[in-house]
Enzyme design. Sequence first.
Site, PDB file in Angstrom:
ATOM      1  N   ASP A   1     -14.721   5.468   9.261  1.00 25.59           N
ATOM      2  CA  ASP A   1     -15.112   5.226   7.861  1.00 25.59           C
ATOM      3  C   ASP A   1     -15.530   3.770   7.707  1.00 25.59           C
ATOM      4  O   ASP A   1     -15.110   3.078   6.779  1.00 25.59           O
ATOM      5  CB  ASP A   1     -13.954   5.565   6.930  1.00 25.59           C
ATOM      6  CG  ASP A   1     -14.420   5.746   5.485  1.00 25.59           C
ATOM      7  OD1 ASP A   1     -15.649   5.820   5.264  1.00 25.59           O
ATOM      8  OD2 ASP A   1     -13.571   5.795   4.587  1.00 25.59           O
TER       9      ASP A   1
ATOM     10  N   LYS B   1       0.850  -1.189   0.000  1.00 26.83           N
ATOM     11  CA  LYS B   1       0.000   0.000   0.000  1.00 26.83           C
ATOM     12  C   LYS B   1       0.886   1.239   0.000  1.00 26.83           C
ATOM     13  O   LYS B   1       1.568   1.533   0.986  1.00 26.83           O
ATOM     14  CB  LYS B   1      -0.927   0.007   1.219  1.00 26.83           C
ATOM     15  CG  LYS B   1      -1.926   1.161   1.210  1.00 26.83           C
ATOM     16  CD  LYS B   1      -2.921   1.045   2.350  1.00 26.83           C
ATOM     17  CE  LYS B   1      -3.946   2.173   2.301  1.00 26.83           C
ATOM     18  NZ  LYS B   1      -4.936   2.075   3.383  1.00 26.83           N
TER      19      LYS B   1
END
Length: 529
Positions: free
Chosen positions: A228, A123
């Site tokens: 989130d 990532k």
Amino acid sequence: MGRMNVSMMRYLEGDHFRVLIAVEMGMKNHEVVPLALVSAIAGIHRGGVARTLNDLCKHSLVAFERSKKFDGYRLTIRGYDYLALRALCSREVVGSVGNQIGIGKESDVYVGGDPELNDLCLKFHRLGRTSFRKIKEKRDYHKKRKSASWLYLSRLAAAKEFAFLKALQERGFPVPKAVDVCRHLVVMQLVVGQTLCNVTHVEDAGALYDRLMALIVKMARHGVIHGDFNEFNLIMLEDERIVMIDFPQMVSIDHPNAEYYFDRDVTCVRTFFKRKFDYESEDWPKFDEVERKGNMDVLLEASGFTKKMALDLNKAYDEGDFLAHCEQELRNRQEEDLGEDEDDSDDSKSMEDIQEEPEDLEKDHEELQAQENTVKQQKIVLSQTTRFTDWLSDATNQLEAVDLDALKSEEGYKDIELPPEDFKRPADSENDDENDEDEEEGEEEDADGHVAVEEQVAKVVKKKRVPSGARSVASSAATFTAEDVKRRLALDRKRNKEKIRLKVKGKQSAVGRNRKDNKDVIAEYAGWI
């Protein structure tokens, strides 16, 4: 989505990475790093550094930027990727980079592998994209800094996410296994599954709903809120187990807006199940019902948890009170419950002792200062608006008190006459008057010469009256004299010439400008010695 071009890494030598690291170190306090500073940090002769930088510029690992005052080199995001991969390869953590499997507003995700050909997830954090540039409002990477480069903020985001992954993994949360982190690159376990938004069928929607709600409550009990928690950040495995991803926006339950973030996560899950699986439950967790069991936000310094709050919480833990983290309203409710129970009288006394502490120990000094400033601004705006409304009301009262009859009695007052409906332009007034006279003569003949006195007076007033308005509309515009236009055009030509003269040309433009300045100084002081 494509592949990351890492083929150039096999052709780069040690000096190339040495110069890249020198540019990275120079960017700690420089927007662009001059050639002399790169050479000094790398410890290589300037000529060798210049040749190496030319090679790096060809492959877009660094970029040369020219300005009016400074020329220098800047590290690109691709060069930052190469530095991170080089370090992880030397640690024998990463051995290969594959296809891109995800892209977002803050990161790019690639499939990778270790030297033993085991699958990994790479990532790369990419803060600074045009789709998400309100970093200072949405994230706390800046903290109290006024400014920072996007590369440095990406590095902070990666370090924060890696810390959250390790902490959640140690406490038994379903998250990918964190392997390593370097600069803006986080290496983690590759999770084989599909995001919850792409799932079309589940065996038991109610059981899955309960597991997700229990996961939200479990995180809150440990002191953090995901922030989130939606179908795009949840991955379902083949056995319908859930894995959470994406943690840069996690906040503490002591955050001023913690209840809002908690309710938003719960609402996202409820809305998704109602839309996707037509499942709606009457039970969902409430923020007031959450009871802290751990202090993970203190260990990780999550958003909204200050150092002073951490000291107060540790002090309360030492005294044996594990409810000091709650808000004031929750404390009052629990005090009432504890007061009803005779066996828990000692606990209620400790709660009262904590409540007697001053407010400046419970809230951060900066937050209190900000609240005071906002209150002052609101008072100023309110005073201005009230002042204007008072003035407006006084003016209207004065206008209403004016006596029109008294004005009429004064000398010089004349009735205001409005133009008739069939009023035409003054140029046509003479023709209209002639036509009116003919018509009036005909009427006099029809009436056998008898005309009333009032009609004659009205006829005289009509002829003597000056028109108060006109039907035609004329546009007005500012006009410039010829001399003014010439002066402005000459000024524009002069400015354009100055722009062309200041245009930077060549890589050594800054050096040339410095040499020219030195020549002027030498010529100015010539003959003094």
